[in-house]
Design an enzyme around this catalytic site. Sequence first.
Site, PDB file in Angstrom:
ATOM      1  N   ASP A 296       0.822  -1.210   0.000  1.00  0.00           N
ATOM      2  CA  ASP A 296       0.000   0.000   0.000  1.00  0.00           C
ATOM      3  C   ASP A 296       0.860   1.265   0.000  1.00  0.00           C
ATOM      4  O   ASP A 296       1.855   1.352   0.731  1.00  0.00           O
ATOM      5  CB  ASP A 296      -0.848  -0.052   1.287  1.00  0.00           C
ATOM      6  N   GLU A 366       1.414  -0.341  -4.986  1.00  0.00           N
ATOM      7  CA  GLU A 366       0.415   0.688  -5.280  1.00  0.00           C
ATOM      8  C   GLU A 366       1.079   2.051  -5.221  1.00  0.00           C
ATOM      9  O   GLU A 366       1.593   2.452  -4.172  1.00  0.00           O
ATOM     10  CB  GLU A 366      -0.722   0.660  -4.249  1.00  0.00           C
TER      11      GLU A 366
HETATM   12  C1  GLC Z   1      -4.095   3.317  -0.068  1.00  0.00           C
HETATM   13  C2  GLC Z   1      -5.435   2.656   0.030  1.00  0.00           C
HETATM   14  C3  GLC Z   1      -6.443   3.627   0.528  1.00  0.00           C
HETATM   15  C4  GLC Z   1      -6.022   4.122   1.879  1.00  0.00           C
HETATM   16  C5  GLC Z   1      -4.610   4.661   1.827  1.00  0.00           C
HETATM   17  C6  GLC Z   1      -4.063   4.858   3.192  1.00  0.00           C
HETATM   18  O1  GLC Z   1      -4.068   4.304  -1.009  1.00  0.00           O
HETATM   19  O2  GLC Z   1      -5.790   2.130  -1.195  1.00  0.00           O
HETATM   20  O3  GLC Z   1      -7.713   3.076   0.608  1.00  0.00           O
HETATM   21  O4  GLC Z   1      -6.901   5.097   2.326  1.00  0.00           O
HETATM   22  O5  GLC Z   1      -3.721   3.792   1.191  1.00  0.00           O
HETATM   23  O6  GLC Z   1      -3.704   3.635   3.758  1.00  0.00           O
END
Ligand code: GLC
Length: 674
Positions: A296, A366
């Site tokens: 993440d 991500e």
């Molecule tokens: C990522 C997740 C999102 C979350 C963020 C903070 O972007 O996809 O849903 O709010 O991280 O953890």
Amino acid sequence: MDLGTRNAGFQEDKSEEPTAQITKFDSEEKSDAMSLKLDTVEEYNQIKPYAGMPKEVLLLYSSQARYKVPREILFWLTVACTLALVALTITVIALSPRCLSWWQMSPVYQIYPRSFKDSDGDGVGDLKGILEQLDHFDYLNIKAVWISPFYRSPMKDFGYDVEDFRDIDPLFGTMQDFEELLAEMHKRDLKLIMDFIPNHTSDKHRWFNLSRSGDPQYRDYYVWTDCNASNPKPNNWVSIFGNSSWSYDKVRGQCYYHQFLKEQPDLNLRNPHVRKEISDLIHFWLEKGVDGFRMDAVKHIFEAEHLRDEPQVDPDKPPEEITTEWDLHHDYTTTQVGLHDLLREWRAEMDIYSREPGRYRFLVTESYDYHEIEKTMMYYSTPLVKEGDFPFNFYLLDLPQNTSGLWAKHLIDLWMSNMPNGQWANWVVGNHDRLRIGTSAGPSFIRTINMMLLSLPGTVTTYYGEEIGMQNINITQDQVQDPAGRYNVSLSRDPQRSPMQWSDDMNAGFNPKTNLTWLPIHPDYKTVNVEAQMNDASSVLAQYRYLNILRESEMPLHRGWFCHVHADARVFSYLRELDGLSRAFLVVLNFDNEPAVTDLSSIMELPSQVNVLVSTVHTNKGKSMPKSQIQTEAGEGLLIQFSSNMKFNHNHKEQCYISEKACYLEAMGILYKC
Ligand code: GLC
Ligand code: MG
């Protein structure tokens, strides 16, 4: 003199005189026999070979040409065969293309656990609910599932604020439920990808409590700096959720940094103890047997230590109006030096667990890099250094901005032409953070978008519900659950998080027990649901399933060349072909609200008349048309199978991409490196 006991099995040769009398030596008699001086070789020449004959006799025979020659022939034959086998093995290994791994052969299906299936009637989905629905993946031929976080959490960001990385939140179940789920998934040949959040924890995490109270071991676990309690802004940095990314902590009398909510303090990954904690967590879940991680928010892992203000996008804007991530250039809060080294370290930890066959552990990162695709591509491995298997490709999220053939081609080209050689593509059109494509592109394009995804090269991520064409729900300010929408409902991510629509029963089958659902069910659930679509051959679900099964069984679709052959304001068209295999596919996608006629007569590889294998307009299946006039209705997608011995990629390299080249030997039915 008797030279030994008689061998009962020995037949005297009557034709040869005199017959020898020698048989087996007894041990006591051996010395006598040894001392015996044999007069002539002639004497032994009379003896026929038999089992257990004495050494002298054996030597005598073995030196005779009629035994020696065959023996030597056999020996050299064995050597030659062994060498040939070794050479053949080396050749086969050298010529075999790499087998595709599980994460390349199946879409990755994203489950948002709050919304997938509620087993206990509290209105929130849970792990037991997922277990109940595993047949869905068998049905869809899906082999990999990513589940958004289910760690223990105060749920300020619905699980992305982790209080304990080693525990399951009671809302979702217990560790035993998790272990049962994983075991059952593995039994069904389904892989489980965990969401992993290395950038921050919840402010309720034990580490944060110890850090704010100044425990010497935990002092530097987070990013702290001195600040003014009444105006706690040591610099102009802003949070993804808006406003300053600094909050003052009364207990410690300092400010801490949070890239997201103030309840999500950023970990200080420059601290080796924090890095050790994170790698221990990676081992913890790999030991449990998970098959990979979705990492993440990785670009936020480090911030510059100098804490200087970030440059403003509009230098004339008054500093107090700098409140959103779009107001600044994130030179000091994203993609800092050391990020990729750290990811590579984690990758190396994962690889320790990847060695057993079939147990490859997958890593996807991500990072939204918007207009900086070269930053995204940095997350791929290189031939010498392993990092992610792929970074999420978020560019197709922009497809609805301008549904046209040219735009679709542009977005696909953007990835394919920037992706490092030999790497594997992937496609995302939705997730828990982005509005559903079914709504933003419009329901009439759902089937065509799914057709495109499942016929492009690379791995598709399917956000739960995309396989049935789920739509965003409407949310009013008082229904908002998502903290991102607390002040501005238009920023809420709730619309794309509504419960999965399983049937037309109560709560769309999501919670069949009580009348509770944490977000409203979409009103279209009476028709848009799994059960109804299973019984309808023309449904979004039926098409998804058909194409996913086809993709797995057809080599041109999962490992062949991708060549775009046509793009205009309406239509985008491409070929999928594999060198040596005559069977190939043409995809024609109409992204417009008007029908189109496309002339593909210049594509020599296409036969003059083509037949539709699958159409998003079910009744057009099987239709035949000349390649000079390929008709598509508004929003229609066609998959055409054809046969040709010519290959388009041979003469149009600039229009074609392949991850790893392989050729097919049709005569023998084998794939080889070429
Ligand atoms: C990522 C997740 C999102 C979350 C963020 C903070 O972007 O996809 O849903 O709010 O991280 O953890
Ligand atoms: Mg529940």
